[in-house]
Write an enzyme that holds these catalytic residues in place. Structure first.
Site, PDB file in Angstrom:
ATOM      1  N   ASN A   1       0.832  -1.193   0.000  1.00 55.69           N
ATOM      2  CA  ASN A   1       0.000   0.000   0.000  1.00 55.69           C
ATOM      3  C   ASN A   1       0.871   1.249   0.000  1.00 55.69           C
ATOM      4  O   ASN A   1       2.054   1.178   0.354  1.00 55.69           O
ATOM      5  CB  ASN A   1      -0.905  -0.004   1.246  1.00 55.69           C
TER       6      ASN A   1
ATOM      7  N   CYS B   1      -5.338  -7.209  -3.794  1.00 55.18           N
ATOM      8  CA  CYS B   1      -5.879  -6.916  -2.471  1.00 55.18           C
ATOM      9  C   CYS B   1      -6.937  -7.966  -2.145  1.00 55.18           C
ATOM     10  O   CYS B   1      -7.518  -8.574  -3.042  1.00 55.18           O
ATOM     11  CB  CYS B   1      -6.503  -5.522  -2.479  1.00 55.18           C
ATOM     12  N   HIS B   2      -7.199  -8.186  -0.847  1.00 55.09           N
ATOM     13  CA  HIS B   2      -8.211  -9.178  -0.465  1.00 55.09           C
ATOM     14  C   HIS B   2      -9.525  -8.534  -0.018  1.00 55.09           C
ATOM     15  O   HIS B   2     -10.399  -9.190   0.525  1.00 55.09           O
ATOM     16  CB  HIS B   2      -7.681 -10.102   0.647  1.00 55.09           C
TER      17      HIS B   2
ATOM     18  N   TYR C   1     -11.733   7.711   4.374  1.00 56.79           N
ATOM     19  CA  TYR C   1     -11.614   8.073   2.961  1.00 56.79           C
ATOM     20  C   TYR C   1     -12.612   9.146   2.543  1.00 56.79           C
ATOM     21  O   TYR C   1     -12.520   9.675   1.437  1.00 56.79           O
ATOM     22  CB  TYR C   1     -11.849   6.862   2.053  1.00 56.79           C
TER      23      TYR C   1
ATOM     24  N   HIS D   1      -9.991  -0.282  -2.299  1.00 59.95           N
ATOM     25  CA  HIS D   1     -10.549   0.101  -1.005  1.00 59.95           C
ATOM     26  C   HIS D   1     -11.781   0.994  -1.125  1.00 59.95           C
ATOM     27  O   HIS D   1     -12.362   1.374  -0.116  1.00 59.95           O
ATOM     28  CB  HIS D   1      -9.502   0.763  -0.103  1.00 59.95           C
TER      29      HIS D   1
END
Length: 502
Positions: free
Chosen positions: A149, A170-171, A256, A200
């Protein structure tokens, strides 16, 4: 089959051991070459010992090439897994603590917001150095599989400036997929999804079970769920107002956007302290610190435990090994990948790194056309993309004005701070992280002078945030050894989530 796979940042136990297990669970890969490299000899040695023991116990004739010389590790590599954390936990501490003085309360700080932007400033120059080494000594057209990241920023820089084919992994999509199925009382395998957006901030824009579209029923399912209704308040509110569920956890998502963490007295209305990922101030820093301390202390016991078995049922959900398997064997794999947009999502910028469904086989990685995201979802993503673009260009050029503009455009930083506060916060972060920011030499000198002048805005020195928990000592972690071991060993440190804290 014989080809070489190199892990950069291999001292990361959470990712390295699991990704290697996944790769070596593929029968055709029992004879591949494996190289580990890291800048920390001690971490590299521990992880190499553990992984070599696993390999030997599974009867494979593979000897890990472990070296501090990255170029040596990359020689002839066809696939490169990147799991680095530039600046380690020391820099991560600055990413969390300095913004707190200005009222910017982050749960994670590794993707966007003040911490994510600075993480990108440290990571991008080193990723471009890695790309240079790959171009010069790895196999032609080697594939860089980036797990580091801030995912979008690093992958953006590698593709635009690094000259290396790079895909970000990414998971997050898998975790949210599992959660959605659980909200409906279904198994993950029985719910078909289309998920698209940016890393994300990817949105489940279609959910189907036996052909029936469940998208419109999801809000009610989450609102009535006894656990999620308490632990996912931010995600549920976003679902309520935008119509679609977002991949990332409650705590991640809250930092975010500008609405949920800007007033300290309201943060606890939106988060839950049952587990860090639900919104704890500096939660990811705490669990990473605890995990590293535990592994260091408990390593001899790890070597005494049963080795990992390389079997299909033990294989994890991380995309990396399945991509390599698809490219090498032709078996088709569908996953969600971070790539340069190039029209995949038609109402996001072409140069942005988007996350969307993709297919892998011997012909390569194919990204079907998604079309437009719902307008509100696209607007949320577009705000983040503007921050990412400014941050990438700042990191590459060393232009601190672009860096400050990235901070100003960040949704949460902009909601909390005025321009003068942002300028001073950037000064503090540049000076504190100077040893990882070679591109900012002159800017750091000027920032240092301003901070030394004494003519500074007041800040909240020592402020711990709205929901900061104490980092556990090794002795405290010993009260629940299994939980401590799981935290240290998992790449997804929020895979198992305890009940809500009522």
């Amino acid at each position: 089959m014989s080809f070489k796979v190199t892990f950069i940042g291999a001292g990361s136990i959470g990712f390295t051991r699991g990704l290697l297990r996944d790769l070596l669970a593929v029968p055709e890969f029992r004879g591949i070459e494996v190289a580990f490299t890291d800048i920390n000899a001690h971490n590299l040695d521990m992880v190499t010992q553990l992984c070599q023991r696993d390999i030997d116990a599974n009867g494979l004739d593979i000897k890990i090439q472990a070296t501090l010389d990255r170029r040596e590790a990359l020689k002839r590599a066809r696939y490169v897994f990147c799991v680095v954390r530039i600046g380690g936990l020391e820099a991560f501490q600055h990413d969390v603590d300095i913004p707190l003085k200005y009222g910017v309360d982050q749960c994670v700080g590794d993707t966007l917001c003040a911490g994510g932007i600075m993480y990108g400033q440290r990571g991008i120059p080193e990723m471009l150095n890695i790309c240079k080494d790959i171009r010069e000594v790895a196999e032609p057209d080697a594939l860089l599989l980036n797990y580091a990241n801030p995912m979008a920023m690093l992958t953006w820089a590698c593709n635009k400036y690094g000259g290396v084919r790079t895909i970000g992994l990414c998971h997050g999509v898998q975790g949210g997929h599992r959660q959605i199925a659980k909200a409906f009382g279904l198994e993950k395998k029985d719910v078909d999804i289309i998920c698209a957006g940016i890393n994300h901030q990817t949105w489940y824009i279609q959910l189907k079970h036996n052909g029936e579209d469940l998208t419109g029923k999801l809000l009610e399912a989450f609102e009535r769920h006894p656990e999620f209704s308490k632990t996912e308040k931010v995600r549920i509110d976003m679902l309520r107002r935008f119509g679609y569920y977002s991949t990332e956890s409650n705590g991640h998502l809250s930092e975010y956007v500008p609405w949920y963490r800007k007033r300290p007295d309201e943060i606890m209305d939106w988060i839950d302290l049952g587990t860090w990922i639900n919104g704890e101030t500096g939660g990811y820093l705490r669990v990473c610190t605890e995990g590293r301390n535990w592994f260091e202390t408990d390593f001899p016991n790890w070597m005494k435990e049963d080795p990992v078995k390389y079997t299909p049922e033990n294989r994890g959900e991380e995309h990396g090994s399945y991509i390599v398997e698809g490219l090498e064997t032709g078996r088709v794999y569908r996953g969600h990948f971070n790539v340069v947009n190039r029209g995949v999502i038609s109402n996001l910028p072409d140069d942005a790194i988007i996350e969307a469904p993709g297919y892998v086989d011997r012909n390569g990685i194919s990204m079907p056309h998604v079309g437009d995201l719902p307008l509100g979802c696209a607007a949320v993503c577009s705000a983040s993309i503007s921050v990412q673009r400014l941050a990438v260009e700042a990191a590459v050029t060393g232009d601190d004005k672009l860096l400050r503009q990235a901070f100003m455009m960040d949704p949460l930083v902009g909601a909390v701070c005025n321009p003068k506060e942002i300028w001073q916060m950037v000064d503090e972060m540049l000076v504190a992280e100077a040893k990882w920011l070679p591109q900012y030499g002159p800017a750091i000198e000027e920032a240092d002078k301003r901070l030394a002048s004494g003519n500074l805005l007041p800040t909240r020195e020592g402020y711990r945030g709205a929901a900061r928990l104490k980092t556990k000592s090794v002795e405290e972690m010993m009260e629940n050894r299994e939980a401590a071991k799981r935290n240290a060993g998992e790449s997804d440190k929020a895979a198992e989530r305890p009940a809500a804290a009522h």
